[in-house]
Design a protein around this motif. Structure first.
Motif, PDB file in Angstrom:
ATOM      1  N   GLY A 287       0.789  -1.209   0.000  1.00 45.68           N
ATOM      2  CA  GLY A 287       0.000   0.000   0.000  1.00 45.68           C
ATOM      3  C   GLY A 287       0.827   1.267   0.000  1.00 45.68           C
ATOM      4  N   TRP A 288       2.141   1.149   0.228  1.00 52.18           N
ATOM      5  CA  TRP A 288       2.977   2.340   0.374  1.00 52.18           C
ATOM      6  C   TRP A 288       4.257   2.142  -0.424  1.00 52.18           C
ATOM      7  CZ3 TRP A 288       0.071   5.801   2.703  1.00 52.18           C
ATOM      8  CH2 TRP A 288      -0.921   5.355   3.572  1.00 52.18           C
ATOM      9  N   GLU A 289       4.387   2.863  -1.497  1.00 50.69           N
ATOM     10  CA  GLU A 289       5.574   2.771  -2.336  1.00 50.69           C
ATOM     11  C   GLU A 289       6.543   3.900  -1.981  1.00 50.69           C
ATOM     12  OE1 GLU A 289       6.171   0.350  -4.283  1.00 50.69           O
ATOM     13  OE2 GLU A 289       4.213  -0.616  -4.421  1.00 50.69           O
ATOM     14  N   GLY A 290       7.786   3.754  -2.429  1.00 52.70           N
ATOM     15  CA  GLY A 290       8.767   4.815  -2.239  1.00 52.70           C
ATOM     16  C   GLY A 290       9.729   4.518  -1.108  1.00 52.70           C
TER      17      GLY A 290
ATOM     18  N   GLY B 155       5.727   8.286   6.526  1.00 54.45           N
ATOM     19  CA  GLY B 155       5.019   9.549   6.710  1.00 54.45           C
ATOM     20  C   GLY B 155       3.612   9.502   6.157  1.00 54.45           C
ATOM     21  N   ARG B 156       3.454   8.903   4.980  1.00 55.10           N
ATOM     22  CA  ARG B 156       2.114   8.805   4.399  1.00 55.10           C
ATOM     23  C   ARG B 156       1.219   7.916   5.257  1.00 55.10           C
ATOM     24  NH1 ARG B 156       5.254   8.659  -0.288  1.00 55.10           N
ATOM     25  NH2 ARG B 156       5.093   6.397  -0.509  1.00 55.10           N
ATOM     26  N   TRP B 157       1.803   6.845   5.795  1.00 56.06           N
ATOM     27  CA  TRP B 157       1.020   5.967   6.672  1.00 56.06           C
ATOM     28  C   TRP B 157       0.570   6.709   7.925  1.00 56.06           C
ATOM     29  CZ3 TRP B 157       3.293   3.695  11.352  1.00 56.06           C
ATOM     30  CH2 TRP B 157       2.381   2.920  12.062  1.00 56.06           C
ATOM     31  N   LEU B 158       1.465   7.456   8.542  1.00 53.56           N
ATOM     32  CA  LEU B 158       1.102   8.199   9.746  1.00 53.56           C
ATOM     33  C   LEU B 158       0.050   9.262   9.443  1.00 53.56           C
ATOM     34  CD1 LEU B 158       4.611   8.594  11.427  1.00 53.56           C
ATOM     35  CD2 LEU B 158       2.691   7.218  12.255  1.00 53.56           C
TER      36      LEU B 158
ATOM     37  N   ALA C  93      -7.424   0.199   8.674  1.00 55.23           N
ATOM     38  CA  ALA C  93      -7.483   0.301   7.218  1.00 55.23           C
ATOM     39  C   ALA C  93      -6.141   0.690   6.617  1.00 55.23           C
ATOM     40  CB  ALA C  93      -8.548   1.318   6.806  1.00 55.23           C
ATOM     41  N   THR C  94      -5.245   1.210   7.441  1.00 60.35           N
ATOM     42  CA  THR C  94      -3.967   1.707   6.927  1.00 60.35           C
ATOM     43  C   THR C  94      -2.826   0.909   7.552  1.00 60.35           C
ATOM     44  OG1 THR C  94      -3.988   3.410   8.647  1.00 60.35           O
ATOM     45  CG2 THR C  94      -4.844   4.017   6.499  1.00 60.35           C
ATOM     46  N   ALA C  95      -2.489  -0.204   6.918  1.00 59.85           N
ATOM     47  CA  ALA C  95      -1.416  -1.045   7.440  1.00 59.85           C
ATOM     48  C   ALA C  95      -0.076  -0.336   7.309  1.00 59.85           C
ATOM     49  CB  ALA C  95      -1.370  -2.369   6.702  1.00 59.85           C
ATOM     50  N   PRO C  96       0.833  -0.557   8.254  1.00 61.40           N
ATOM     51  CA  PRO C  96       2.153   0.079   8.157  1.00 61.40           C
ATOM     52  C   PRO C  96       2.888  -0.359   6.889  1.00 61.40           C
ATOM     53  CG  PRO C  96       1.815  -0.889  10.331  1.00 61.40           C
ATOM     54  CD  PRO C  96       0.696  -1.378   9.456  1.00 61.40           C
ATOM     55  N   PRO C  97       3.806   0.464   6.387  1.00 58.59           N
ATOM     56  CA  PRO C  97       4.589   0.063   5.210  1.00 58.59           C
ATOM     57  C   PRO C  97       5.464  -1.139   5.524  1.00 58.59           C
ATOM     58  CG  PRO C  97       5.470   2.074   6.180  1.00 58.59           C
ATOM     59  CD  PRO C  97       4.177   1.804   6.872  1.00 58.59           C
TER      60      PRO C  97
END
Length: 305
Positions: A135-138, A145-148, A219-223
Motif C-alpha cells: 500500500g505504500w511505495e517509495g 510519513g504517508r502511513w502516519l 485500514a492503513t497497514a504500516p509500510p
C-alpha cells in the motif's frame, strides 16, 4: 445460496487483544479454520461455513483485530495478525494442526502461518490471495510519513445509510448476489452511534450514518518491504499441502499475480485451480463451487477418538 446459519461465538485472548471466534457445526468435530480478507469480517463466510459444517467439519473463523466483534488495538500490523491467528489455531486445534482456508489477505496470512507454524497448520487453501499488497511505495521515510498521515486522519470505509453501504459493496463485488450483500450489511455493519443494533441483523434505524464494523486505523497497514516476488518465493517453500483457487476475472481488484507466475512458484505437490467466471470474492459468488474444491482437496474429516 445455502442456508445462512449464524455462528456461535467465543473469545480467544491473543495477548492482550480479545479475538472473537465464530464456530459452525458439531463442537466435537475436527476443526477447519477460515481467514477473512482485509477490511472484511467473519460474516463473509456465512455462505461457505454451513456447507463445510454439513460435510462434517467444525468450522472456525476469527474477526481479525480491529474487525467485527474483536477488540481494537493501538497499532495494527502483519506480525500481530499472525500472532492472533496462531493463538486461535492453538486454542481450537486441541494440540494438533488444523487445515486453513483463507481469502485475499487471509489467504496470504494462511500461507505465512503454514510457513512459520506448520505445527498448527495441516493444509492451506488460498482463495485469490498469494502475495501481500504494497500500500505504500517509495523510500521508507516517505512511506512511513504517508502511513502516519492516513492514520491521523482516521481514513477508513465511508459511513452511509444501509442502502448506500449495500450499493457500494455490490459495485465492488459485482458477482455477489444482492441478497448476500444486504445480509452482510445487516450483520457486519452498525449505526455510528451504536444504538438500536446488535450486529444480528434484527433491526436498527434504516436511515442515518452506518459504518462497517472495522476500526478506521486498521485500514492503513504500516509500510513493509515485502514484494510480490518475495511472497511467491516464500510460497514455494511451503511444506504443508497447498491448493490455490485463482479468480478467473477481477484480477485488477485483487492485485494478485498471473496464473503462470503462481504455477511457477507452487510448493512441492501443490496445485492451482482457476475459477472460470468468478471474481475475487468467489466464496460469496458461488459458495457451493468453492466448497467442492475445498472438500475434494482436503478429503473427509479425520476420524476423532
Amino acid at each position: 445460496m445455502a442456508e445462512l446459519r449464524p455462528p456461535q461465538r467465543r473469545v480467544v485472548l491473543s495477548t492482550p487483544v480479545a479475538i472473537s471466534v465464530a464456530e459452525w457445526g458439531d463442537p466435537h468435530a475436527p476443526p477447519l479454520a477460515l481467514v477473512h480478507g482485509g477490511m472484511d469480517l467473519v460474516r463473509t463466510f456465512d455462505g461457505v461455513a454451513p456447507l463445510l459444517a454439513d460435510a462434517g467439519w467444525r468450522v472456525v473463523a476469527w474477526d481479525q483485530r480491529g474487525h467485527g466483534e474483536s477488540e481494537h488495538a493501538d497499532l495494527y500490523g502483519w506480525s500481530a495478525d499472525l500472532r492472533d491467528g496462531a493463538a486461535v489455531l492453538a486454542a481450537v486445534g486441541g494440540g494438533g494442526p488444523v487445515p486453513v482456508v483463507g481469502h485475499s489477505k487471509g489467504a496470504v496470512l494462511a500461507i505465512d502461518l503454514g510457513l512459520e507454524r506448520p505445527d498448527l497448520v495441516a493444509a492451506v487453501v488460498a482463495v485469490d490471495g498469494f502475495v501481500r499488497r504494497r500500500g505504500w511505495e517509495g523510500e521508507p521515510p516517505a512511506a512511513a510519513g504517508r502511513w502516519l498521515d492516513a492514520r491521523r486522519a482516521g481514513r477508513g470505509p465511508r459511513p452511509g445509510t444501509p442502502a448506500q453501504l449495500a450499493e457500494r459493496r455490490a459495485a465492488a463485488n459485482p458477482g455477489v448476489p444482492l441478497t448476500f450483500v444486504h445480509h452482510l450489511v445487516a450483520t457486519a455493519a452498525a449505526p455510528l452511534d451504536g444504538a438500536g443494533h446488535d450486529g444480528a441483523g434484527d433491526g436498527g434505524p434504516a436511515e442515518g450514518p452506518w459504518q462497517w464494523k472495522v476500526d478506521p486505523a486498521a485500514a492503513t497497514a504500516p509500510p513493509h518491504g515485502w514484494t510480490a516476488d518475495a511472497c511467491l518465493a516464500a510460497l514455494a517453500g511451503l511444506t504443508v499441502p497447498f491448493l490455490g483457487l485463482r479468480a478467473g476475472v477481477d484480477a485488477v481488484f485483487a492485485g494478485q499475480p498471473g496464473v503462470e507466475d503462481i504455477v511457477a512458484h507452487l510448493p512441492a505437490g501443490g496445485r492451482l485451480e482457476v475459477l472460470d467466471g468468478l471474481g475475487h470474492f468467489a466464496h460469496t459468488e458461488d459458495p457451493e463451487l468453492v466448497v467442492r474444491h475445498v472438500l475434494d482437496f482436503l478429503g473427509p474429516p479425520p476420524a476423532g477418538p
